[in-house]
Each structure stands twice: as structure tokens, then as C-alpha cells.
Design an enzyme around this catalytic site. Structure first.
Site, PDB file in Angstrom:
ATOM      1  N   CYS A 113       0.874  -1.172   0.000  1.00  0.00           N
ATOM      2  CA  CYS A 113       0.000   0.000   0.000  1.00  0.00           C
ATOM      3  C   CYS A 113       0.909   1.219   0.000  1.00  0.00           C
ATOM      4  CB  CYS A 113      -0.929   0.014   1.216  1.00  0.00           C
ATOM      5  SG  CYS A 113      -1.892   1.534   1.333  1.00  0.00           S
ATOM      6  N   CYS A 116      -0.450   4.355   2.380  1.00  0.00           N
ATOM      7  CA  CYS A 116      -0.371   4.288   3.845  1.00  0.00           C
ATOM      8  C   CYS A 116       0.119   2.908   4.245  1.00  0.00           C
ATOM      9  CB  CYS A 116      -1.714   4.654   4.485  1.00  0.00           C
ATOM     10  SG  CYS A 116      -3.163   3.960   3.675  1.00  0.00           S
ATOM     11  N   SER A 117      -0.740   2.068   4.746  1.00  0.00           N
ATOM     12  CA  SER A 117      -0.317   0.698   5.045  1.00  0.00           C
ATOM     13  C   SER A 117      -1.519  -0.224   5.115  1.00  0.00           C
ATOM     14  CB  SER A 117       0.488   0.637   6.341  1.00  0.00           C
ATOM     15  OG  SER A 117      -0.318   1.021   7.439  1.00  0.00           O
ATOM     16  N   CYS A 118      -2.426  -0.083   4.152  1.00  0.00           N
ATOM     17  CA  CYS A 118      -3.597  -0.947   4.102  1.00  0.00           C
ATOM     18  C   CYS A 118      -3.162  -2.404   4.051  1.00  0.00           C
ATOM     19  CB  CYS A 118      -4.446  -0.645   2.862  1.00  0.00           C
ATOM     20  SG  CYS A 118      -5.014   1.054   2.828  1.00  0.00           S
TER      21      CYS A 118
END
Lengths: 210, 120
Positions: A113, A116-118
């Protein structure tokens, strides 16, 4: 970000700075206030963290072990990932959709991602620090094969590397290929071969003969 | 390459609360608009201006560019997965010639790809 020919203005990246940011402090203050007011106990928070760390990461493993073991479940998983996962008692997917992406001899999938950090937290627990790092997020879309090699995963040139940048509401789960030498293995035995990293796509599960 | 699941065709039909039908279909060549608006945008910069193929019609979702600022994000907008060849995204891509990247992109960021000659 490595060099490329697209114009862009400088922009703030989202980094994991280890809990000293304004937002981390705000979060801690909110937590203390909620506890003080009796809305939340430290025990509840501890329990939730425990769930994330000890239970969630094994859910993904159970899903893949079942898919390897049961062809009908594999079909369902690849057609409707969310329904398949939720058919296993105790698994609940928050995302509107979960897409299971199967690795084959000619295609290797890997998830990132960049924004962000999905991450499919309800199947894999909290994302590891490397997944949230600036470095992983920028390099995986730019030079996936180099990054994969750093994780010990080398792929032939004629294998298609398919990078998935999960920029919206969908979540992705890589379905690794079942290793050879596992004929007749039970789901539980198969689950011992599966790691969280393999479900993100940075590693490939090894079989008993590898 | 294009997904042929029943789910995709169901999602592609009807307006599902958006007030419109989906503009693009699986297999259709599309290009990401090359623009750099300010504010919260979820179309990665590295694919802006790039052309790819719609891999799936994901369905209608609230516009995150509005939700980020406390708005409802309604009416929903169609979301697509678009598949880009890595060699088209990066001029100097050194990996396999078949490598691709799949990115979820909202309809308002896409336009039909300009006609291209297919390589032999």
C-alpha cells in the site's frame, strides 16, 4: 522515492516513527481519558492487542491451509474471498471485499500500500514494520524483484510479477502455491508451512523437500 | 486477462446508488489523468498519465477524497482495478518484461486511452 520521470511536488509521507508523533501522543491521551472516565479498561485494551497479535495472524494461515486441502473451498476463496473467509468460525472481515490472489507457476503476486499501510489486519494481524516503511512502500512498486530478492525470493524472468497497490477499500490476500511433497497432509500439517510473509507475497512457502 | 466472474458483470450493471452506470468495462484500455490537484488524493502519482487495461470493475464506493475532509463522499463513484505494464510505468524498469502493477482507481481519474497501434 527513487528517481522517475513523473512530476510531483514534495509531499509528506506516512512513516512509522515509533510512537512519538503528535498523533501517537494524542492517541495515548485519549486512551488514558477513556480509561479514567470508565469507558475502557486497560484490560480490554490489552486483550484487544493480544487478539491482534496472537489470534488474527493465524486466521490467514487457516484460510490458506483449508484452500490447499479443499479444492471447493479454494474455488470459493478465489471467487468470493470475503464469504470464504467468513465461513470459517471466528473470522470476520471488516473490508467491503477481500480478494484472494493465487500464485501460479507463471504469476507471482505481491501486495503493498503505497499511500499508507492498508493490510488485511483481520486475517494477518498488525502489519510488520517493514510493510509500513517508506522503503518497502516506494521500492515495491518500482523494483519489486530487487525487494523480493532481499526477502530471499528469486523469480525467473518469464514469471510475471504482479504487484498490487491497495489504494482503496479492497484488501488482498496472496494464496501461495502448495509446496510439493505434501500429498495426504492434513490442514493442520499444511498450516505449519504457511507464514504471514507468504500471504503478503514476499516469501514462498517451502515444502518438506525444499 | 479480463476477469469473467459473474460478480463483475453484476457490479457493472445498474447504477447501485451512483446515479450512473459504470463508464468503463473489463478489458477496456484506459488512461489515468495527468493532473496534480492539491489535497487528499488516492491515485498514486506514479501512474498518472499512464495507460492500462481495466482488470475488474470493483463497484461503487464513497469518494475518499471527500470523506477525508469530513464530507459524505456521496454520490458514490465507480472504482476500478487497472493493470499497467511495469515497462510503461517506469522508463528504465529492469525486471521481467511481463511484470505488471494493479492499482485501484476511481472513475473520475480515468479517461479512455488514446488509440494506440498494437505492437506485432
Amino acid at each position: 522515492m527513487t528517481t522517475h520521470d513523473h512530476d510531483h511536488e514534495p509531499h509528506a509521507t506516512i512513516v512509522d516513527d515509533g510512537g512519538t508523533s503528535e498523533f501517537a501522543l494524542l492517541s495515548r491521551a485519549m486512551q488514558e481519558l477513556l480509561a479514567e472516565r470508565g469507558h475502557l479498561t486497560a484490560e480490554q485494551i490489552r486483550r484487544e492487542i493480544e487478539l491482534f497479535d496472537e489470534d488474527f495472524p493465524y486466521r490467514g494461515t487457516r484460510v490458506i491451509a483449508r484452500a490447499w486441502h479443499d479444492p471447493a473451498f479454494m474455488d470459493l476463496l478465489l471467487t468470493d474471498g470475503k464469504t470464504a473467509c467468513e465461513s470459517i468460525p471466528g473470522i470476520d472481515i471488516e473490508a467491503p471485499e477481500l480478494i484472494a490472489i493465487a500464485n501460479t507457476p507463471s504469476v507471482h503476486n505481491v501486495v503493498v500500500c503505497t499511500l499508507c499501510s492498508c493490510y488485511p489486519r483481520s486475517l494477518l494481524g498488525q502489519p510488520p514494520t517493514w510493510y509500513k516503511s517508506d522503503e518497502y512502500r516506494s521500492r515495491m512498486v518500482r523494483e519489486p524483484r530487487s525487494v523480493l530478492r532481499e526477502f530471499g525470493t528469486a523469480l525467473d524472468d518469464d514469471v510475471e510479477v504482479r504487484v498490487h497497490d491497495s489504494t482503496a477499500n479492497l484488501r488482498y490476500l496472496v494464496v501461495p502455491q502448495r509446496p510439493g511433497g505434501t500429498d495426504g497432509w492434513s490442514e493442520e500439517q499444511l498450516s505449519t508451512l504457511i507464514s504471514r510473509d507468504a500471504l503478503v507475497g514476499v516469501t514462498i512457502p517451502k515444502g518438506p523437500n525444499d | 486477462m479480463p476477469s469473467d466472474s459473474v460478480r463483475d458483470s453484476v457490479r457493472a450493471s445498474g447504477d447501485r446508488g451512483t446515479g450512473t452506470t459504470s463508464r468503463f468495462a473489463v478489458g477496456q484500455p484506459v488512461r489515468v489523468r495527468r493532473t496534480t490537484p492539491p489535497g487528499h488524493r488516492r491515485t498514486p502519482r506514479y501512474v498518472r498519465g499512464c495507460s492500462g487495461i481495466v482488470e475488474r470493475v470493483c463497484g461503487p464506493f464513497r469518494n475518499p477524497e471527500e470523506v477525508a475532509y469530513g464530507f459524505s463522499g456521496e454520490p458514490r463513484r465507480w472504482l476500478y482495478r487497472v493493470r499497467f505494464p511495469m515497462t510503461d510505468v517506469w522508463n528504465d524498469y529492469l525486471g521481467g518484461h511481463r511484470d505488471v502493477i494493479d492499482v485501484e482507481i476511481f472513475e473520475h481519474w480515468l479517461e479512455p486511452a488514446p488509440d494506440q497501434e498494437t505492437a506485432p
